[in-house]
Design an enzyme around this catalytic site. Structure first.
Site, PDB file in Angstrom:
ATOM      1  N   SER A  40       0.809  -1.225   0.000  1.00 38.67           N
ATOM      2  CA  SER A  40       0.000   0.000   0.000  1.00 38.67           C
ATOM      3  C   SER A  40       0.843   1.277   0.000  1.00 38.67           C
ATOM      4  O   SER A  40       0.392   2.309   0.493  1.00 38.67           O
ATOM      5  CB  SER A  40      -0.924   0.023   1.232  1.00 38.67           C
ATOM      6  OG  SER A  40      -0.164   0.081   2.439  1.00 38.67           O
ATOM      7  N   SER A 109       2.842  -7.028   2.607  1.00 37.85           N
ATOM      8  CA  SER A 109       2.494  -5.926   3.498  1.00 37.85           C
ATOM      9  C   SER A 109       0.971  -5.802   3.635  1.00 37.85           C
ATOM     10  O   SER A 109       0.314  -6.718   4.140  1.00 37.85           O
ATOM     11  CB  SER A 109       3.147  -4.644   2.970  1.00 37.85           C
ATOM     12  OG  SER A 109       3.099  -3.602   3.912  1.00 37.85           O
ATOM     13  N   PHE A 110       0.382  -4.708   3.165  1.00 42.56           N
ATOM     14  CA  PHE A 110      -1.075  -4.609   3.081  1.00 42.56           C
ATOM     15  C   PHE A 110      -1.633  -5.810   2.318  1.00 42.56           C
ATOM     16  O   PHE A 110      -2.652  -6.404   2.711  1.00 42.56           O
ATOM     17  CB  PHE A 110      -1.455  -3.306   2.369  1.00 42.56           C
ATOM     18  CG  PHE A 110      -2.768  -3.341   1.631  1.00 42.56           C
ATOM     19  CD1 PHE A 110      -3.965  -3.141   2.295  1.00 42.56           C
ATOM     20  CD2 PHE A 110      -2.790  -3.575   0.257  1.00 42.56           C
ATOM     21  CE1 PHE A 110      -5.177  -3.177   1.608  1.00 42.56           C
ATOM     22  CE2 PHE A 110      -3.990  -3.614  -0.439  1.00 42.56           C
ATOM     23  CZ  PHE A 110      -5.194  -3.419   0.244  1.00 42.56           C
ATOM     24  N   ASP A 230      13.301  -4.500   8.594  1.00 44.84           N
ATOM     25  CA  ASP A 230      12.070  -3.831   8.147  1.00 44.84           C
ATOM     26  C   ASP A 230      11.685  -2.750   9.153  1.00 44.84           C
ATOM     27  O   ASP A 230      11.473  -3.019  10.342  1.00 44.84           O
ATOM     28  CB  ASP A 230      10.945  -4.861   8.035  1.00 44.84           C
ATOM     29  CG  ASP A 230       9.717  -4.355   7.302  1.00 44.84           C
ATOM     30  OD1 ASP A 230       9.482  -3.132   7.301  1.00 44.84           O
ATOM     31  OD2 ASP A 230       8.984  -5.200   6.741  1.00 44.84           O
ATOM     32  N   HIS A 258      11.905  -3.577   3.975  1.00 45.26           N
ATOM     33  CA  HIS A 258      10.534  -3.962   3.648  1.00 45.26           C
ATOM     34  C   HIS A 258      10.395  -4.469   2.210  1.00 45.26           C
ATOM     35  O   HIS A 258       9.318  -4.890   1.812  1.00 45.26           O
ATOM     36  CB  HIS A 258       9.625  -2.747   3.871  1.00 45.26           C
ATOM     37  CG  HIS A 258       8.160  -3.070   3.907  1.00 45.26           C
ATOM     38  ND1 HIS A 258       7.621  -4.025   4.747  1.00 45.26           N
ATOM     39  CD2 HIS A 258       7.103  -2.567   3.207  1.00 45.26           C
ATOM     40  CE1 HIS A 258       6.319  -4.098   4.564  1.00 45.26           C
ATOM     41  NE2 HIS A 258       5.968  -3.232   3.629  1.00 45.26           N
TER      42      HIS A 258
END
Length: 280
Positions: A40, A109-110, A230, A258
């Protein structure tokens, strides 16, 4: 196929009533297709997120990477509510529109939170699950994620954002920052982005979570991946996921932020491919 000069623009299909931009590689390959769900970050698209690994995955299988509702070059319907419920509906809509009864699912992630929620709610539609730097379990909002979701468009802010994502700052060139900044200011991009995770952004973290009991009940073979350094999503998230999911294994990349799929793209692709190719 689109003849658009922008490589982030692929094909489009109506999914859950939304005109959806997606990339479809090696569409005639046999076996279970691979569905990739992006993160995101500001100006993100499926292509920007997955470009280093899509060709490798597509050597062996069909690969589909959509821009989820509110992101990239998928339509942003007026009055649309950006919520986990609606993102799951959209993802299932992509699968239904492409006639995919079951997929291997990779979420970043998202996208990891979305992949997790999809597997919880529609377990029969997922064969194997890969969660990379994933949200989806409770954690305290990090300064890094607060900065990402609170992004206001400027080259300088995008440069800072890129520095947050990468452990190896050599990956973060002015050219890359300029490219992503330009992506973030395309019509409609910032408006939808800022509507998704308004302050106080801890609410956004909490809204991405699936219930612990549901995660513990997941039957799927699951690979959990995280970068040790991260600064956006804490490593503790993946330790939690590896603990809660019965059939999980965990891989932590050292000297990695990340951007596992970018910073360690060849090793990431090999790890995921080996996991997906294991005998059931």
């Amino acid at each position: 196929m689109s003849t658009h000069s922008n490589p982030e623009v692929g094909q489009n299909i109506a999914a859950a009533g939304i005109r959806t931009n997606y990339h479809d590689l090696n569409s005639d390959a046999p076996g279970v297709p691979l569905l990739l769900i992006h993160g995101s970050g500001p100006g993100v698209s499926a292509f920007a997120n997955w470009r280093p690994v899509m060709p490798t995955f597509a050597e062996r299988r069909r690969v589909i990477a959509p821009d989820m509702a509110g992101f990239g070059f998928t339509d942003r319907p007026a009055g649309y509510t950006y919520s986990m419920d609606n993102w799951v509906i959209h993802a299932i809509g992509v699968m239904d529109a492409l006639k995919l009864p079951r997929v291997d699912l990779v979420g970043n992630s998202f996208g990891g939170a979305l992949a997790l929620a999809l597997a919880v709610r529609h377990p029969q539609r997922v064969r194997r699950l890969v969660l990379m730097g994933a949200a989806g379990v409770p954690f305290a909002l990090t300064p890094g994620l607060d900065a990402v979701w609170g992004y206001q468009p400027s080259f300088e802010n995008m440069r800072k954002m890129m520095d947050l994502f990468a452990y190896d700052r050599a990956l973060v060139t002015d050219e890359l920052a300029e490219l992503r900044y330009r992506a973030s200011i395309q019509p409609g991009f910032q408006e939808s982005f800022s509507a998704m995770f308004p302050a106080p952004r801890q609410h956004g973290v909490d809204a991405l979570c699936s219930p612990e009991a549901d995660i513990r009940a997941l039957p799927h073979e699951t690979l959990v991946i995280h970068g040790r350094e991260d600064r956006v999503i804490p490593l503790a998230n993946s330790l939690t996921l590896a603990d809660w999911i019965p059939n999980a294994q965990l891989h932590v990349f050292g000297k990695c932020g990340h951007w596992t799929q970018i910073e360690h793209s060849a090793r990431f692709a090999r790890l995921v491919t080996d996991f997906l190719d294991e005998a059931a």
